[in-house]
Design a protein around this motif. Structure first.
Motif, PDB file in Angstrom:
ATOM      1  N   PRO A  82       0.822  -1.222   0.000  1.00  0.00           N
ATOM      2  CA  PRO A  82       0.000   0.000   0.000  1.00  0.00           C
ATOM      3  C   PRO A  82       0.851   1.265   0.000  1.00  0.00           C
ATOM      4  O   PRO A  82       0.328   2.357  -0.209  1.00  0.00           O
ATOM      5  N   LEU A  83       2.169   1.137   0.228  1.00  0.00           N
ATOM      6  CA  LEU A  83       3.071   2.289   0.223  1.00  0.00           C
ATOM      7  C   LEU A  83       3.512   2.565  -1.207  1.00  0.00           C
ATOM      8  O   LEU A  83       4.321   1.823  -1.772  1.00  0.00           O
ATOM      9  N   MET A  84       3.009   3.634  -1.792  1.00  0.00           N
ATOM     10  CA  MET A  84       3.298   3.936  -3.185  1.00  0.00           C
ATOM     11  C   MET A  84       4.763   4.311  -3.421  1.00  0.00           C
ATOM     12  O   MET A  84       5.242   4.291  -4.551  1.00  0.00           O
ATOM     13  N   MET A  85       5.508   4.649  -2.360  1.00  0.00           N
ATOM     14  CA  MET A  85       6.921   4.978  -2.543  1.00  0.00           C
ATOM     15  C   MET A  85       7.725   3.757  -2.983  1.00  0.00           C
ATOM     16  O   MET A  85       8.839   3.887  -3.475  1.00  0.00           O
ATOM     17  N   HIS A  86       7.149   2.563  -2.800  1.00  0.00           N
ATOM     18  CA  HIS A  86       7.827   1.334  -3.223  1.00  0.00           C
ATOM     19  C   HIS A  86       7.370   0.866  -4.605  1.00  0.00           C
ATOM     20  O   HIS A  86       7.904  -0.114  -5.128  1.00  0.00           O
ATOM     21  N   TYR A  87       6.391   1.537  -5.190  1.00  0.00           N
ATOM     22  CA  TYR A  87       5.822   1.054  -6.439  1.00  0.00           C
ATOM     23  C   TYR A  87       6.748   1.353  -7.618  1.00  0.00           C
ATOM     24  O   TYR A  87       7.326   2.438  -7.713  1.00  0.00           O
ATOM     25  N   GLY A  88       6.891   0.363  -8.499  1.00  0.00           N
ATOM     26  CA  GLY A  88       7.675   0.563  -9.711  1.00  0.00           C
ATOM     27  C   GLY A  88       8.987  -0.193  -9.755  1.00  0.00           C
ATOM     28  O   GLY A  88       9.759  -0.031 -10.698  1.00  0.00           O
ATOM     29  N   VAL A  89       9.260  -1.034  -8.754  1.00  0.00           N
ATOM     30  CA  VAL A  89      10.557  -1.717  -8.704  1.00  0.00           C
ATOM     31  C   VAL A  89      10.772  -2.662  -9.894  1.00  0.00           C
ATOM     32  O   VAL A  89      11.909  -2.997 -10.214  1.00  0.00           O
ATOM     33  N   ASP A  90       9.695  -3.070 -10.526  1.00  0.00           N
ATOM     34  CA  ASP A  90       9.808  -3.986 -11.670  1.00  0.00           C
ATOM     35  C   ASP A  90       9.922  -3.257 -13.005  1.00  0.00           C
ATOM     36  O   ASP A  90       9.953  -3.900 -14.059  1.00  0.00           O
ATOM     37  N   MET A  91       9.993  -1.941 -12.973  1.00  0.00           N
ATOM     38  CA  MET A  91      10.003  -1.177 -14.217  1.00  0.00           C
ATOM     39  C   MET A  91      11.190  -1.513 -15.132  1.00  0.00           C
ATOM     40  O   MET A  91      11.007  -1.638 -16.358  1.00  0.00           O
ATOM     41  N   PRO A  92      12.431  -1.659 -14.621  1.00  0.00           N
ATOM     42  CA  PRO A  92      13.540  -1.975 -15.542  1.00  0.00           C
ATOM     43  C   PRO A  92      13.318  -3.259 -16.329  1.00  0.00           C
ATOM     44  O   PRO A  92      13.527  -3.287 -17.555  1.00  0.00           O
ATOM     45  N   GLU A  93      12.895  -4.320 -15.633  1.00  0.00           N
ATOM     46  CA  GLU A  93      12.653  -5.589 -16.318  1.00  0.00           C
ATOM     47  C   GLU A  93      11.478  -5.485 -17.281  1.00  0.00           C
ATOM     48  O   GLU A  93      11.495  -6.090 -18.373  1.00  0.00           O
ATOM     49  N   PHE A  94      10.467  -4.725 -16.889  1.00  0.00           N
ATOM     50  CA  PHE A  94       9.318  -4.527 -17.768  1.00  0.00           C
ATOM     51  C   PHE A  94       9.740  -3.833 -19.057  1.00  0.00           C
ATOM     52  O   PHE A  94       9.365  -4.255 -20.161  1.00  0.00           O
ATOM     53  N   LEU A  95      10.538  -2.780 -18.939  1.00  0.00           N
ATOM     54  CA  LEU A  95      10.989  -2.043 -20.122  1.00  0.00           C
ATOM     55  C   LEU A  95      11.869  -2.910 -21.020  1.00  0.00           C
ATOM     56  O   LEU A  95      11.793  -2.818 -22.245  1.00  0.00           O
ATOM     57  N   ALA A  96      12.703  -3.751 -20.401  1.00  0.00           N
ATOM     58  CA  ALA A  96      13.592  -4.609 -21.182  1.00  0.00           C
ATOM     59  C   ALA A  96      12.798  -5.594 -22.046  1.00  0.00           C
ATOM     60  O   ALA A  96      13.272  -6.006 -23.111  1.00  0.00           O
ATOM     61  N   GLY A  97      11.607  -5.944 -21.601  1.00  0.00           N
ATOM     62  CA  GLY A  97      10.802  -6.906 -22.355  1.00  0.00           C
ATOM     63  C   GLY A  97       9.638  -6.286 -23.101  1.00  0.00           C
ATOM     64  O   GLY A  97       8.837  -7.010 -23.712  1.00  0.00           O
ATOM     65  N   PHE A  98       9.522  -4.961 -23.068  1.00  0.00           N
ATOM     66  CA  PHE A  98       8.398  -4.281 -23.716  1.00  0.00           C
ATOM     67  C   PHE A  98       8.770  -3.992 -25.167  1.00  0.00           C
ATOM     68  O   PHE A  98       9.544  -3.069 -25.455  1.00  0.00           O
TER      69      PHE A  98
END
Length: 252
Positions: A82-98
């Motif tokens: 529920p802490l939005m300050m932690h949201y987005g940690v998977d973004m690098p891997e997501f971008l690498a496969g997008f």
């Protein structure tokens, strides 16, 4: 998570999916309109959290493209906290496969840098090592010693001009990125994290030290990458930025 909860979360993050069956209001009537409003509010909140977390990524892609990307990410990686300050940690891997963005090879490293800056901001304080601590250590003992970094210190290795890309998008009037490899060191001497460019040899030295390698071993690793490697400027930077915390010699 049971199947009903999974369906509810999937529908909440994807407007193309139907409203889950069985949702009713207090009078027993279907809540389709209310669910649509709630779904829209959740989507807007997640997009805003990502916009805040990745300002450089947003600037590189443009607001419209970033806002189209964000829901794709949210559906693939819904919040785990529920802490939005932690949201987005998977973004690098997501971008690498997008697939639509694979031709922009540096985007995952930009996301890693922005995540590292956020991590440094929230890291615990630490008492820094002083230059006197180093000066009072015998040379042989010093080369056999291990150093520790403050919790806020982060390093982001990259084959791209990562620091230049960050600076060009964050600082008014900055020069355009050069065609050089730049890993990035992040320190936090006071309240805000500060990125610093690193040569490949400097990045190798810091990575070795962080892995527990004594100074002599880290020096050898850096020299193997660059025979002209000079530790003095890097060590001065680390001391000035209060990045080092402890010096452990073999007798300790």
């Amino acid at each position: 998570m049971n199947s009903h909860e999974h369906m509810f979360r999937a529908a909440l993050l994807d407007p193309a999916q139907a409203v889950p069956e069985g949702l009713t209001d207090g009078a027993g009537a279907p809540t389709t309109k209310r669910f649509d409003v709630y779904r829209n509010n959740v989507t807007v909140a997640l997009i805003e959290a990502l916009r805040t977390a990745f300002p450089v990524l947003r600037k590189l892609l443009g607001d419209a493209n970033f806002d189209q990307l964000a829901p794709h990410f949210a559906r693939a990686h819904p919040p785990a906290s529920p802490l939005m300050m932690h949201y987005g940690v998977d973004m690098p891997e997501f971008l690498a496969g997008f697939t639509p963005l694979k031709h922009i090879g540096y985007l995952p490293d930009v996301a890693r840098l922005e995540l590292a800056i956020r991590q440094a901001y929230h890291a615990a304080d630490a008492i820094p090592l002083s230059a006197t601590d180093l000066a009072e250590t015998e040379p042989d003992a010093l080369m056999a010693a291990c150093l520790s970094f403050a919790p806020a210190v982060q390093i982001v290795p990259s084959p791209w001009p990562l620091f230049d890309i960050w600076r060009y998008n964050m600082q008014e009037g900055a020069e355009k990125p050069r065609n050089v490899a730049q890993s990035v060191l992040i320190t936090r001497p006071e309240f805000d994290p500060v990125p610093h460019p690193l040569t490949p040899a400097q990045a190798t030295w810091i990575s070795a030290i962080k892995a527990g390698t004594p100074l002599l071993g880290a020096q050898d690793a850096a020299l193997a990458q660059d025979p002209k490697f000079d530790l003095s400027p890097l060590l001065t930077l680390l001391l000035q930025q209060e990045a080092l915390t402890t010096l452990t010699t073999p007798k300790d």
